[in-house]
Scaffold this motif. Structure first.
Motif, PDB file in Angstrom:
ATOM      1  N   UNK A   7       1.047   0.908  -0.223  1.00  0.00           N
ATOM      2  CA  UNK A   7       2.109   1.774  -0.741  1.00  0.00           C
ATOM      3  C   UNK A   7       1.457   2.819  -1.637  1.00  0.00           C
ATOM      4  N   UNK A   8       1.354   4.044  -1.167  1.00  0.00           N
ATOM      5  CA  UNK A   8       0.737   5.068  -1.999  1.00  0.00           C
ATOM      6  C   UNK A   8       1.600   5.474  -3.192  1.00  0.00           C
ATOM      7  N   UNK A  13       9.193   0.111  -4.790  1.00  0.00           N
ATOM      8  CA  UNK A  13       9.240  -1.208  -5.423  1.00  0.00           C
ATOM      9  C   UNK A  13      10.648  -1.567  -5.871  1.00  0.00           C
ATOM     10  N   UNK A  14      11.386  -0.586  -6.369  1.00  0.00           N
ATOM     11  CA  UNK A  14      12.772  -0.830  -6.785  1.00  0.00           C
ATOM     12  C   UNK A  14      13.689  -1.077  -5.597  1.00  0.00           C
ATOM     13  N   UNK A  20       3.621  -0.364   4.136  1.00  0.00           N
ATOM     14  CA  UNK A  20       2.951  -0.905   5.318  1.00  0.00           C
ATOM     15  C   UNK A  20       2.366  -2.273   4.991  1.00  0.00           C
ATOM     16  N   UNK A  21       2.255  -3.110   6.016  1.00  0.00           N
ATOM     17  CA  UNK A  21       1.684  -4.446   5.874  1.00  0.00           C
ATOM     18  C   UNK A  21       0.680  -4.639   7.007  1.00  0.00           C
ATOM     19  N   UNK A  22      -0.512  -5.093   6.641  1.00  0.00           N
ATOM     20  CA  UNK A  22      -1.532  -5.420   7.646  1.00  0.00           C
ATOM     21  C   UNK A  22      -1.753  -6.922   7.622  1.00  0.00           C
TER      22      UNK A  22
END
Length: 129
Positions: A7-8, A13-14, A20-22
């Motif tokens: 997450x750049x 977050x809220x 993205x998830x790897x």
């Protein structure tokens, strides 16, 4: 399983998700069909959005558990609704469930024209272990 999140930014977050998830070296991958407010006897709910969201979450959790997975392993969640306007006031219910299970998932929420029968919300997930 190795899991990395990307997450750049921090604003998501809220909203209870990551960009993205790897996943590397998973033991298994569970692709869940869209779970909605359908009773065990196959009857679709005609209740309000809040009730349907709660039932959809419950059904999704039941499928994940029955398959021997944990909700925490969710890496992808898609939310389909017939009305984002009606869903949004109750979205905190989903966010609280996500926090309760320490889920860090890529998430997409979209409004669709129609769902099966009288359904208003459906949750589709990918879970790994």
């Amino acid at each position: 399983m190795e899991k990395r999140e990307f997450s750049p930014w921090t604003w998501q977050n809220e909203r209870s998700y990551v960009q993205a998830v790897e996943i590397k070296n998973p033991e298994g991958i569970l692709y869940c069909s869209g779970q909605a407010a359908i009773e065990p006897n196959g009857i679709s709910s005609n209740e309000d959005m809040k009730s349907q969201l709660q039932k959809a979450i419950s059904n999704l959790e039941e499928v994940i558990s029955l398959a021997g997975y944990k909700c925490k392993g969710m890496v992808r969640l898609k939310v389909y609704t017939t009305s984002m306007q009606d869903l949004w006031p109750h979205f905190h219910i989903l966010q609280e469930w996500i926090a309760q299970h320490n889920i860090r998932t890529a998430l997409t929420a979209m409004e669709v024209n129609v769902l099966f029968e009288t359904l208003k919300v459906e949750l589709e997930a990918t879970v790994v272990k």
